[in-house]
Write a protein that holds these residues in place. Structure first.
Motif, PDB file in Angstrom:
ATOM      1  N   UNK A 203     -21.523  56.890   0.972  1.00 33.74           N
ATOM      2  CA  UNK A 203     -20.650  56.603  -0.175  1.00 33.74           C
ATOM      3  C   UNK A 203     -19.688  55.491   0.196  1.00 33.74           C
ATOM      4  N   UNK A 204     -19.915  54.340  -0.408  1.00 35.00           N
ATOM      5  CA  UNK A 204     -18.997  53.224  -0.148  1.00 35.00           C
ATOM      6  C   UNK A 204     -17.712  53.454  -0.950  1.00 35.00           C
ATOM      7  N   UNK A 205     -16.597  53.075  -0.370  1.00 30.67           N
ATOM      8  CA  UNK A 205     -15.326  53.218  -1.085  1.00 30.67           C
ATOM      9  C   UNK A 205     -14.894  51.838  -1.613  1.00 30.67           C
ATOM     10  N   UNK A 206     -14.622  51.772  -2.886  1.00 29.06           N
ATOM     11  CA  UNK A 206     -14.150  50.504  -3.459  1.00 29.06           C
ATOM     12  C   UNK A 206     -12.903  50.739  -4.290  1.00 29.06           C
ATOM     13  N   UNK A 207     -12.060  49.727  -4.364  1.00 27.51           N
ATOM     14  CA  UNK A 207     -10.859  49.870  -5.185  1.00 27.51           C
ATOM     15  C   UNK A 207     -10.472  48.489  -5.701  1.00 27.51           C
ATOM     16  N   UNK A 208     -10.100  48.406  -6.993  1.00 26.30           N
ATOM     17  CA  UNK A 208      -9.790  47.089  -7.566  1.00 26.30           C
ATOM     18  C   UNK A 208      -8.666  46.357  -6.832  1.00 26.30           C
ATOM     19  N   UNK A 209      -7.770  47.101  -6.174  1.00 21.63           N
ATOM     20  CA  UNK A 209      -6.665  46.402  -5.502  1.00 21.63           C
ATOM     21  C   UNK A 209      -7.141  45.609  -4.285  1.00 21.63           C
ATOM     22  N   UNK A 210      -8.407  45.838  -3.888  1.00 22.89           N
ATOM     23  CA  UNK A 210      -8.921  45.097  -2.721  1.00 22.89           C
ATOM     24  C   UNK A 210      -9.771  43.893  -3.130  1.00 22.89           C
ATOM     25  N   UNK A 211     -10.080  43.783  -4.431  1.00 22.84           N
ATOM     26  CA  UNK A 211     -10.913  42.649  -4.895  1.00 22.84           C
ATOM     27  C   UNK A 211     -10.141  41.348  -4.825  1.00 22.84           C
ATOM     28  N   UNK A 212     -10.766  40.304  -4.344  1.00 21.81           N
ATOM     29  CA  UNK A 212     -10.082  39.009  -4.383  1.00 21.81           C
ATOM     30  C   UNK A 212     -11.090  37.863  -4.397  1.00 21.81           C
ATOM     31  N   UNK A 213     -10.584  36.716  -4.886  1.00 21.90           N
ATOM     32  CA  UNK A 213     -11.436  35.531  -4.961  1.00 21.90           C
ATOM     33  C   UNK A 213     -10.845  34.488  -4.016  1.00 21.90           C
ATOM     34  N   UNK A 214     -11.642  34.068  -3.039  1.00 25.46           N
ATOM     35  CA  UNK A 214     -11.178  33.081  -2.063  1.00 25.46           C
ATOM     36  C   UNK A 214     -12.230  31.987  -1.994  1.00 25.46           C
ATOM     37  N   UNK A 215     -11.799  30.741  -2.031  1.00 27.41           N
ATOM     38  CA  UNK A 215     -12.739  29.603  -1.998  1.00 27.41           C
ATOM     39  C   UNK A 215     -13.823  29.761  -3.056  1.00 27.41           C
ATOM     40  N   UNK A 216     -13.446  30.252  -4.207  1.00 22.21           N
ATOM     41  CA  UNK A 216     -14.409  30.433  -5.301  1.00 22.21           C
ATOM     42  C   UNK A 216     -15.471  31.485  -5.045  1.00 22.21           C
ATOM     43  N   UNK A 217     -15.296  32.297  -4.023  1.00 24.18           N
ATOM     44  CA  UNK A 217     -16.244  33.376  -3.749  1.00 24.18           C
ATOM     45  C   UNK A 217     -15.559  34.704  -4.055  1.00 24.18           C
ATOM     46  N   UNK A 218     -16.318  35.627  -4.650  1.00 21.48           N
ATOM     47  CA  UNK A 218     -15.745  36.939  -4.985  1.00 21.48           C
ATOM     48  C   UNK A 218     -15.991  37.940  -3.865  1.00 21.48           C
ATOM     49  N   UNK A 219     -14.897  38.518  -3.373  1.00 21.97           N
ATOM     50  CA  UNK A 219     -14.992  39.516  -2.302  1.00 21.97           C
ATOM     51  C   UNK A 219     -14.557  40.856  -2.878  1.00 21.97           C
ATOM     52  N   UNK A 220     -15.362  41.929  -2.684  1.00 20.49           N
ATOM     53  CA  UNK A 220     -14.874  43.201  -3.225  1.00 20.49           C
ATOM     54  C   UNK A 220     -13.845  43.838  -2.303  1.00 20.49           C
TER      55      UNK A 220
END
Ligand SMILES: Cc1cc2nc3c(=O)[nH]c(=O)nc-3n(C[C@H](O)[C@H](O)[C@H](O)COP(=O)(O)O)c2cc1C
Length: 348
Positions: free
Chosen positions: A34-51
């Motif tokens: 079970x991967x853990x994800x949370x919107x507060x960790x999403x970010x866009x750097x150098x035009x790339x989307x990182x979850x």
């Protein structure tokens, strides 16, 4: 089950343990991970989307064999490699040493890898992934010119990467760190950025620096990075220095030291580059991360993204979800909605 596997693996010779880990990672898809994800960790750097901002550092997946499995255990991105144009054996074995009591590793692998053809083939067989894949490149030990070799390898790998890192800082290939000197650096950056301009897609380029240099040196690197529009700097590779308080019996082995004893040194380079670049250059912090606080510190010192390696060999793959959960808590306790709001707050 993972804990008992980890106990067994940690008793094996480190390189054997690593190849067994790579093989066992292939089974992760059959597990109910079970991967853990949370919107507060999403970010866009150098035009790339990182979850999330946590990446697997270079050297773990040298041949791009398990990057999809690393995505699955929760990394937001993976930097595969270091790959060289041709396959090479690397330095004589043994060449990886655990420093158990210091939470560290010394390695002098010397870019052992199966070469660019095999590497690119592995990527093309695994095209369906949605996270970010970086390719870390270096020169073959026996090449006539490291500058030319790096440029050629850049051109060969560029189209398969989301971003490319030029590794000019591993301590285990003699003279590689000379590629950080002004003239060599200019020759490399000029050619690779001109190649990038000729391509339809403009992908981010990073360079990875060592932790053993002076502020004047990092200042010179930063000037060149800005001059050639390089997107970012990865701080740092392993260190040749040995802290006086190391206690493990392997502490005198030659090679690059990683893990906890590297943390402060690499953080100092990060802080310096963050202050000098004033947020104009993306920084990726790596060196000694074991906890969410370590991640958060690097981000507050100015890193937009971070990477780790040594602590995963100690704590196993569950570490990534643990760090992400704790990081979400740290952000909430500071009243921040997103990790991006923490970047550089303690450096400017
Ligand atoms: C066994 C081992 C092999 C590594 N190989 C590479 C490599 O091929 N290329 C590279 O840029 N860094 C390599 N590194 C350095 C890591 O990417 C990272 O910069 C360093 O280990 C610091 O992070 P850590 O303290 O989280 O391990 C290697 C590190 C280890 C421990």
């Amino acid at each position: 089950m993972i804990n008992s596997f980890l106990n067994i693996v940690q008793k094996l010779e480190p390189e054997l343990a690593h190849s067994l880990t790579l093989k066992s990672l292939k089974f992760i898809k059959f597990m109910n991970w079970k991967d853990f994800n949370h919107p507060s960790l999403n970010l866009k750097i150098c035009n790339l989307n990182f979850d999330n901002p946590i990446g697997m550092a270079a050297g773990f997946d040298k041949n791009a064999e398990v990057f999809r499995e690393l995505f699955q255990i929760g990394f937001g991105f993976v930097e595969a490699g270091t790959v060289t144009k041709l396959s090479q054996f690397g330095n004589p074995k043994p060449r990886v040493f655990r420093l158990k009591e210091d939470n560290a590793i010394i390695n002098r692998l010397g870019f052992n890898n199966k070469g660019a053809d095999n590497f690119l083939n592995n990527i093309s067989k695994n095209k369906s992934y949605s996270k970010v894949l970086g390719i870390n490149i270096g020169p073959n030990k026996n090449s006539d010119s490291f500058v030319k070799d790096i440029i050629e390898t850049f051109k060969i790998t560029y189209s398969s990467a989301d971003y490319v890192t030029v590794n000019i800082s591993s301590p285990n290939t003699e003279s590689l760190r000379n590629m950080q000197q002004n003239e060599n650096l200019i020759n490399i950056l000029k050619e690779i950025t001109s190649y990038r301009s000729s391509e339809t897609t403009q992908k981010p380029i990073m360079i990875k620096v060592d932790p053993d240099n002076t502020e004047a040196h990092y200042g010179m690197i930063l000037n060149n990075v800005k001059k050639f529009n390089i997107d970012g700097i990865i701080t740092t590779n392993t260190t040749l220095n040995r802290a006086n308080d190391l206690i493990s019996k392997n502490k005198r082995e030659d090679g690059g030291l990683s893990g906890l004893p590297l943390k402060d040194t690499s953080n100092n380079v990060l802080k310096f580059l963050s202050k000098e670049s004033n947020g104009e250059v993306v920084l990726i912090g790596v060196g000694g991360i074991e906890t969410a606080k370590d991640v958060y510190d690097k981000i507050k010192f100015g890193a937009s993204l971070v990477q780790l390696y040594t602590s995963m060999t100690i704590h196993g793959p569950g570490l990534i979800n643990t760090i992400k959960k704790d990081l979400v808590r740290l952000l909430a306790s500071d009243g921040l909605n997103n990790i991006k709001d923490a970047i550089g707050v303690e450096s400017r």
